[in-house]
Enzyme design. Structure first.
Site, PDB file in Angstrom:
ATOM      1  N   GLU A   1       4.610  49.318  -9.780  1.00  0.00           N
ATOM      2  CA  GLU A   1       4.162  48.059 -10.321  1.00  0.00           C
ATOM      3  C   GLU A   1       2.608  47.429 -10.527  1.00  0.00           C
ATOM      4  O   GLU A   1       2.081  47.041 -11.205  1.00  0.00           O
ATOM      5  CB  GLU A   1       4.841  46.894  -9.328  1.00  0.00           C
ATOM      6  CG  GLU A   1       4.754  45.511 -10.167  1.00  0.00           C
ATOM      7  CD  GLU A   1       5.129  45.093 -11.320  1.00  0.00           C
ATOM      8  OE1 GLU A   1       6.446  45.309 -11.476  1.00  0.00           O
ATOM      9  OE2 GLU A   1       4.741  44.984 -12.358  1.00  0.00           O
TER      10      GLU A   1
ATOM     11  N   GLY B   1      -2.575  44.482 -11.872  1.00  0.00           N
ATOM     12  CA  GLY B   1      -2.830  43.997 -10.515  1.00  0.00           C
ATOM     13  C   GLY B   1      -1.492  43.263  -9.797  1.00  0.00           C
ATOM     14  O   GLY B   1      -0.312  43.839  -9.694  1.00  0.00           O
TER      15      GLY B   1
ATOM     16  N   VAL C   1      13.639  43.180   4.989  1.00  0.00           N
ATOM     17  CA  VAL C   1      14.280  44.535   4.946  1.00  0.00           C
ATOM     18  C   VAL C   1      15.420  44.734   5.935  1.00  0.00           C
ATOM     19  O   VAL C   1      16.653  45.359   5.628  1.00  0.00           O
ATOM     20  CB  VAL C   1      13.100  45.482   5.283  1.00  0.00           C
ATOM     21  CG1 VAL C   1      13.691  47.017   5.508  1.00  0.00           C
ATOM     22  CG2 VAL C   1      11.834  45.536   4.376  1.00  0.00           C
TER      23      VAL C   1
ATOM     24  N   LYS D   1      -3.305  51.976 -18.933  1.00  0.00           N
ATOM     25  CA  LYS D   1      -2.358  50.690 -18.702  1.00  0.00           C
ATOM     26  C   LYS D   1      -1.363  50.518 -19.845  1.00  0.00           C
ATOM     27  O   LYS D   1      -0.625  50.303 -19.898  1.00  0.00           O
ATOM     28  CB  LYS D   1      -3.080  49.396 -18.204  1.00  0.00           C
ATOM     29  CG  LYS D   1      -3.776  49.529 -16.858  1.00  0.00           C
ATOM     30  CD  LYS D   1      -4.741  48.238 -16.505  1.00  0.00           C
ATOM     31  CE  LYS D   1      -5.165  48.210 -15.379  1.00  0.00           C
ATOM     32  NZ  LYS D   1      -6.368  47.526 -14.866  1.00  0.00           N
TER      33      LYS D   1
HETATM   34  P1  NAP Z   1     -11.402  52.255  -3.469  1.00  0.00           P
HETATM   35  O1  NAP Z   1     -11.934  51.076  -3.048  1.00  0.00           O
HETATM   36  O2  NAP Z   1     -12.246  53.381  -3.900  1.00  0.00           O
HETATM   37  O3  NAP Z   1     -10.506  53.159  -2.171  1.00  0.00           O
HETATM   38  C1  NAP Z   1     -10.055  54.448  -2.257  1.00  0.00           C
HETATM   39  C2  NAP Z   1      -9.780  54.746  -0.799  1.00  0.00           C
HETATM   40  O4  NAP Z   1      -8.918  56.032  -0.819  1.00  0.00           O
HETATM   41  C3  NAP Z   1     -10.682  54.820   0.229  1.00  0.00           C
HETATM   42  O5  NAP Z   1      -9.930  54.387   1.521  1.00  0.00           O
HETATM   43  C4  NAP Z   1     -11.067  56.304   0.337  1.00  0.00           C
HETATM   44  O6  NAP Z   1     -11.534  56.614   1.676  1.00  0.00           O
HETATM   45  C5  NAP Z   1      -9.845  56.902   0.146  1.00  0.00           C
HETATM   46  N1  NAP Z   1     -10.002  58.278  -0.499  1.00  0.00           N
HETATM   47  C6  NAP Z   1     -10.452  58.497  -1.943  1.00  0.00           C
HETATM   48  N2  NAP Z   1     -10.361  59.758  -1.970  1.00  0.00           N
HETATM   49  C7  NAP Z   1      -9.700  60.329  -0.802  1.00  0.00           C
HETATM   50  C8  NAP Z   1      -9.620  61.664  -0.790  1.00  0.00           C
HETATM   51  N3  NAP Z   1      -9.739  62.547  -1.428  1.00  0.00           N
HETATM   52  N4  NAP Z   1      -9.137  62.067   0.374  1.00  0.00           N
HETATM   53  C9  NAP Z   1      -8.886  60.932   1.410  1.00  0.00           C
HETATM   54  N5  NAP Z   1      -9.064  59.659   1.262  1.00  0.00           N
HETATM   55  C10 NAP Z   1      -9.616  59.360   0.296  1.00  0.00           C
HETATM   56  O7  NAP Z   1     -10.099  52.332  -4.626  1.00  0.00           O
HETATM   57  P2  NAP Z   1      -9.170  50.979  -4.875  1.00  0.00           P
HETATM   58  O8  NAP Z   1      -9.998  50.027  -5.707  1.00  0.00           O
HETATM   59  O9  NAP Z   1      -8.530  50.547  -3.726  1.00  0.00           O
HETATM   60  O10 NAP Z   1      -8.266  51.678  -5.764  1.00  0.00           O
HETATM   61  C11 NAP Z   1      -7.167  52.670  -5.563  1.00  0.00           C
HETATM   62  C12 NAP Z   1      -6.060  52.799  -6.720  1.00  0.00           C
HETATM   63  O11 NAP Z   1      -5.708  51.515  -6.805  1.00  0.00           O
HETATM   64  C13 NAP Z   1      -6.854  53.291  -7.752  1.00  0.00           C
HETATM   65  O12 NAP Z   1      -5.800  54.254  -8.282  1.00  0.00           O
HETATM   66  C14 NAP Z   1      -7.074  52.068  -8.668  1.00  0.00           C
HETATM   67  O13 NAP Z   1      -6.987  52.249 -10.086  1.00  0.00           O
HETATM   68  C15 NAP Z   1      -5.768  51.344  -8.335  1.00  0.00           C
HETATM   69  N6  NAP Z   1      -6.003  49.951  -8.681  1.00  0.00           N
HETATM   70  C16 NAP Z   1      -6.983  49.261  -8.143  1.00  0.00           C
HETATM   71  C17 NAP Z   1      -7.122  47.922  -8.224  1.00  0.00           C
HETATM   72  C18 NAP Z   1      -8.137  47.033  -7.682  1.00  0.00           C
HETATM   73  O14 NAP Z   1      -8.327  45.831  -8.030  1.00  0.00           O
HETATM   74  N7  NAP Z   1      -9.235  47.627  -7.024  1.00  0.00           N
HETATM   75  C19 NAP Z   1      -6.018  47.064  -8.829  1.00  0.00           C
HETATM   76  C20 NAP Z   1      -4.937  47.769  -9.328  1.00  0.00           C
HETATM   77  C21 NAP Z   1      -5.216  49.163  -9.029  1.00  0.00           C
HETATM   78  P3  NAP Z   1     -12.824  56.055   2.230  1.00  0.00           P
HETATM   79  O15 NAP Z   1     -12.398  54.631   2.488  1.00  0.00           O
HETATM   80  O16 NAP Z   1     -13.128  56.619   3.610  1.00  0.00           O
HETATM   81  O17 NAP Z   1     -13.907  56.163   1.431  1.00  0.00           O
HETATM   82  N1  HSE Z   2     -10.600  48.062 -12.454  1.00  0.00           N
HETATM   83  C1  HSE Z   2      -9.225  47.428 -12.776  1.00  0.00           C
HETATM   84  C2  HSE Z   2      -9.581  46.287 -13.625  1.00  0.00           C
HETATM   85  C3  HSE Z   2      -8.709  47.337 -11.691  1.00  0.00           C
HETATM   86  O1  HSE Z   2     -10.813  45.843 -13.566  1.00  0.00           O
HETATM   87  O2  HSE Z   2      -8.897  45.671 -14.292  1.00  0.00           O
HETATM   88  C4  HSE Z   2      -7.379  46.699 -11.851  1.00  0.00           C
HETATM   89  O3  HSE Z   2      -6.699  47.757 -12.400  1.00  0.00           O
END
Ligand code: NAP
Ligand code: HSE
Length: 432
Positions: free
Chosen positions: A132, A137, A36, A208
């Site tokens: 992205e 992912g 950066v 997606k």
């Molecule tokens: P997750 O594990 O459920 O984590 C959500 C986080 O956000 C937690 O830290 C939670 O707090 C916090 N949170 C949720 N609602 C909140 C609120 N209203 N106020 C404050 N904090 C809040 O979800 P994730 O799997 O990381 O996914 C996050 C995003 O990435 C989603 O949009 C998902 O579609 C996307 N995504 C996920 C993946 C995957 O492989 N998981 C891949 C690509 C994209 P706490 O920790 O205190 O509960």
């Molecule tokens: N729930 C999603 C999946 C996470 O299984 O592909 C990645 O976007």
């Protein structure tokens, strides 16, 4: 050269993705600062529950439950939104843009439903939005569509873009796991959404596909434009017959352009087992794109999970930080200039697999063939399976030649009304 001593980040969310991002920014801080021009500094992290036990906890002193501490902090340059869900995340992003913060998000729901509004707001406030990680992912997709494929007329996308369902169908096919056990494993591995119904029912893949199709066809494809079915109708018998017939079953996201009209759909599909897509297993995703100049290109990799997703999020952060450091203007979003003409599911033409439980008596096949013939559906092959002597039933598996969806659905309804038919076990479209 830039004049900044550091660039500040507000991280919203410290779950599966957020902790991968925090860990990467922490462990690779020197390398990132080199790329950066100055260090990146996480200033605050938004969570829901301050007391929650976290595997990666070096930033504990930065945690807050108040989004305003990030949104209104004038020192924060970049907001990373990885809380997920629609309403709150959308509001946080809008407010942060209004406070002239650049955005990085992995949120496919918000981007697929609200990108035009967000891009307009970002342009007005002279900031950038990067997303992205919202599709595939760790697989680079948004950037290639916005750059490397720009000279192409994209004609088709066939994609496995949900890691959870691909993990489930793979474990059911290869290890004979039942559905519930395979889903539980996918959740434990951090692949599934907070509400796994979105994965199972095909909704996550719809979001997606909407993002990819918008990028590919340069017209806004909204999730509501996409026909979808999930994987819950699939049974062990379907997987067994598919294998016997030389196919794998995959949850496919399909976008095709025919003349100037577009068909967009997500559903389980028979895929010939010698095609690459049929051999994409577990959490891996594959996105096959056809362009008039480039021909066929295939993007393959880990479509979910903490580190692969952090790879995409942090890459977006690095690029934004480079622009901030060099005081470069935000990159223009892709121009959406084409008219939208959608082909409804009833008008698509494809081959079908159908599985019917019938009375094991003479003349049954003739009755079903007649109905299919009446609707101009030609049979490619028929096999009769496992007569159940006790129940006096047999199972007939039919593969058709290409037929129109509306004709096939009418034929299914008429078949179901036959006295000799006990049940339509399933039907699955074939993508050759
Ligand atoms: P997750 O594990 O459920 O984590 C959500 C986080 O956000 C937690 O830290 C939670 O707090 C916090 N949170 C949720 N609602 C909140 C609120 N209203 N106020 C404050 N904090 C809040 O979800 P994730 O799997 O990381 O996914 C996050 C995003 O990435 C989603 O949009 C998902 O579609 C996307 N995504 C996920 C993946 C995957 O492989 N998981 C891949 C690509 C994209 P706490 O920790 O205190 O509960
Ligand atoms: N729930 C999603 C999946 C996470 O299984 O592909 C990645 O976007």
């Amino acid at each position: 050269m830039g004049k900044r001593e550091s660039i500040s980040i507000g991280l919203m969310g410290l779950g599966v993705v957020g902790s991968g991002v925090a860990k990467t920014l922490f462990e690779k801080s020197d390398a990132i600062a080199q790329q950066v021009g100055c260090p990146l500094r996480i200033k605050k992290i938004l969570v829901r529950d301050l007391a929650k036990k976290r595997d990666f906890d070096v930033f504990h002193h930065l945690l807050t439950t108040d989004p305003e501490q990030i949104i209104t902090d004038p020192e924060i340059d970049i907001v990373i939104e990885v809380v997920g869900g629609e309403t709150e995340a959308f509001e946080y992003i809008k407010e942060a843009i209004s406070k002239r913060k650049h955005i990085v998000t992995a949120n496919k729901e918000v981007i697929s439903k609200h990108s035009l509004e967000l891009f307009a707001l970002a342009s007005k406030n002279k900031v950038d939005i990067r997303y992205e990680a919202s599709v595939g992912g760790g697989i680079p997709l948004v950037a290639p569509f916005q750059r490397d494929l720009l000279a192409n007329n994209i004609t088709a996308i066939h994609a496995i873009i949900n890691g959870t369902t691909n993990y489930i169908v793979t474990r059911m096919t290869k290890d004979g796991l039942d559905f519930a056990t395979a889903l539980r494993q996918a959740q434990e591995l951090g692949y599934a959404e907070a509400n796994p119904a979105n994965d199972i029912d095909g909704v996550d893949a719809v979001y997606k596909l909407a993002i990819l199709a918008t990028l590919a066809f340069r017209t806004e494809i909204h999730p509501d434009d996409i026909y979808y079915e999930g994987i819950s109708r699939l049974t062990a018998r379907d997987f067994r017959y598919a294998k016997e017939l030389g196919y794998a079953i995959k949850l496919l996201a399909i976008a095709k352009k025919e003349k100037q009209a577009i068909q967009v759909r997500v559903h389980p599909a028979f895929v010939p087992e010698d095609l690459l897509l049929a051999n994409v297993d577990g959490v891996f995703n594959a996105i096959q794109v056809e362009g008039d100049l480039v021909g066929r290109v295939i993007f393959y990799g880990r479509g979910a999970g903490s580190s692969p997703t952090a790879s995409a999020v942090v890459a977006d952060v690095i690029q934004l930080a480079q622009n901030i450091y060099l005081e470069s203007r935000p990159r223009p979003q892709l121009k959406l200039y084409k008219a939208k003409k959608l082909i409804p599911i009833s008008e698509i033409k494809t081959r079908y697999y159908m599985r019917v439980t019938v009375a094991d008596s003479p003349g049954v096949l003739a009755q079903i063939s007649k109905i299919l013939g009446d609707h101009s559906i030609s049979i490619a092959s028929v096999i009769q399976k496992e007569a159940d002597e006790k129940a006096g039933t047999a199972e007939i598996v039919i593969m058709t030649h290409p037929a129109q969806e509306s004709a096939f659905q009418k034929a299914l309804q008429r078949t179901l009304r036959l006295a000799v038919v006990k049940e339509i076990g399933n039907f699955i479209r074939v993508e050759d």
